[in-house]
Design a protein around this motif. Structure first.
Motif, PDB file in Angstrom:
ATOM      1  N   PRO A 122      48.203  45.558  39.923  1.00 55.87           N
ATOM      2  CA  PRO A 122      47.654  44.474  40.631  1.00 55.87           C
ATOM      3  C   PRO A 122      48.160  43.119  40.648  1.00 55.87           C
ATOM      4  CG  PRO A 122      46.225  45.992  39.299  1.00 55.87           C
ATOM      5  CD  PRO A 122      47.580  46.502  39.119  1.00 55.87           C
ATOM      6  N   TYR A 125      51.009  43.323  43.403  1.00 53.73           N
ATOM      7  CA  TYR A 125      50.433  43.242  44.615  1.00 53.73           C
ATOM      8  C   TYR A 125      50.182  41.737  44.845  1.00 53.73           C
ATOM      9  CZ  TYR A 125      47.301  43.620  48.415  1.00 53.73           C
ATOM     10  OH  TYR A 125      46.654  43.532  49.905  1.00 53.73           O
ATOM     11  N   ARG A 126      49.421  41.250  43.938  1.00 53.18           N
ATOM     12  CA  ARG A 126      49.205  39.713  44.193  1.00 53.18           C
ATOM     13  C   ARG A 126      50.158  38.894  44.604  1.00 53.18           C
ATOM     14  NH1 ARG A 126      45.235  40.815  40.225  1.00 53.18           N
ATOM     15  NH2 ARG A 126      46.417  39.810  38.612  1.00 53.18           N
ATOM     16  N   ALA A 129      51.418  39.777  47.842  1.00 58.58           N
ATOM     17  CA  ALA A 129      50.413  39.460  49.142  1.00 58.58           C
ATOM     18  C   ALA A 129      50.883  38.093  49.236  1.00 58.58           C
ATOM     19  CB  ALA A 129      49.091  39.625  48.613  1.00 58.58           C
ATOM     20  N   ALA A 135      47.012  36.837  50.579  1.00 58.92           N
ATOM     21  CA  ALA A 135      46.326  36.558  49.412  1.00 58.92           C
ATOM     22  C   ALA A 135      44.901  36.040  50.048  1.00 58.92           C
ATOM     23  CB  ALA A 135      46.806  35.508  48.505  1.00 58.92           C
ATOM     24  N   CYS A 151      41.350  44.859  50.322  1.00 57.25           N
ATOM     25  CA  CYS A 151      42.472  45.469  50.122  1.00 57.25           C
ATOM     26  C   CYS A 151      43.006  45.354  48.930  1.00 57.25           C
ATOM     27  CB  CYS A 151      43.561  44.667  51.017  1.00 57.25           C
ATOM     28  SG  CYS A 151      43.515  45.108  52.919  1.00 57.25           S
ATOM     29  N   GLN A 152      42.775  44.118  48.090  1.00 57.55           N
ATOM     30  CA  GLN A 152      43.094  43.971  46.516  1.00 57.55           C
ATOM     31  C   GLN A 152      42.208  44.833  45.799  1.00 57.55           C
ATOM     32  OE1 GLN A 152      43.690  39.744  45.550  1.00 57.55           O
ATOM     33  NE2 GLN A 152      42.150  39.992  44.059  1.00 57.55           N
ATOM     34  N   THR A 153      41.039  45.117  46.273  1.00 54.75           N
ATOM     35  CA  THR A 153      40.207  45.813  45.451  1.00 54.75           C
ATOM     36  C   THR A 153      40.638  47.366  45.310  1.00 54.75           C
ATOM     37  OG1 THR A 153      38.254  44.431  46.020  1.00 54.75           O
ATOM     38  CG2 THR A 153      37.985  46.815  45.281  1.00 54.75           C
ATOM     39  N   GLU A 156      43.700  47.763  43.135  1.00 56.79           N
ATOM     40  CA  GLU A 156      43.185  47.574  41.945  1.00 56.79           C
ATOM     41  C   GLU A 156      42.481  49.086  41.734  1.00 56.79           C
ATOM     42  OE1 GLU A 156      40.454  44.430  41.545  1.00 56.79           O
ATOM     43  OE2 GLU A 156      42.104  42.910  41.458  1.00 56.79           O
TER      44      GLU A 156
END
Length: 206
Positions: A122, A125-126, A129, A135, A151-153, A156
């Motif tokens: 996670p 990825y952040r 992003a 982001a 996408c972030q979810t 995770e």
């Protein structure tokens, strides 16, 4: 090549092997292909076997993009992941996370940002992003923010399902056992996310 020449070129042992292969299931062939790739890891062989075993249209799209991005790295991980969706669900789930981790690390490196070797997916990825302006807080349009939050979810969730169902951790006395459909979901989501990141990187770098 004249008719019959190809058959004449095969030895009796080769014909025997070919006959046996034709009787195998697709899952058995994928296992054999994976073992061959591990023993003889050449790009040409990986590409040939990969294209022969891809079973979904999206597989080829992701494969072509990742091959252009990093043939021997992330593309090789992707090939292994799709080859294990049915035959080794736990291994496929582990590879799904590894694929995204490697894509994120390469994008972070290429953008001049940094990460810690202990960073989990996670966080990686952040950072990736943000390097790509993907982001959620970098956008004001609500619909785009919602998509990027989604996408972030997903990322995770891939990290969590890998910890829960993959072969990377001790599962205790009553482990949850993933099936092919669980592995397909994880691998396909990871492939879609990797494709999106790579194509965004390519567009912004070109």
């Amino acid at each position: 090549m004249a008719p019959g020449t190809r058959d004449q070129a095969f030895s009796s042992k080769q014909k025997y092997v070919a006959t046996r292969l034709l009787k195998l299931s697709r899952e058995d062939v994928l296992v054999i292909a994976q073992r061959v790739l591990e023993e003889y890891p050449t790009d040409d062989l990986a590409r040939a076997v990969g294209r022969a075993t891809l079973s979904q249209p999206a597989d080829m799209i992701v494969s072509d993009s990742l091959a252009a991005f990093d043939q021997s790295g992330v593309h090789a991980i992707w090939q292994r992941a799709i080859g294990r969706r049915e035959t080794d669900p736990e291994g496929a789930i582990t590879l799904a996370r590894t694929l995204l981790e490697e894509v994120c690390k390469q994008i972070i490196d290429g953008s001049g940002a940094s990460y810690n070797e202990k960073d989990e997916l996670p966080r990686l990825y952040r950072t990736a992003a943000e390097s790509l302006n993907l982001a959620p807080d970098q956008h004001i349009e609500e619909i785009f923010k919602r998509i990027l939050v989604g996408c972030q979810t997903i990322v995770e969730g891939l990290g969590a399902v890998r910890n829960k169902l993959s072969d990377a951790h001790d599962k205790g006395p009553k482990p949850a056992r993933p099936t092919g459909r669980h592995a397909a979901l994880a691998v396909n989501l990871a492939g879609a996310k990797a494709l999106f990141l790579v194509e965004t990187w390519r567009e912004r770098s070109g």
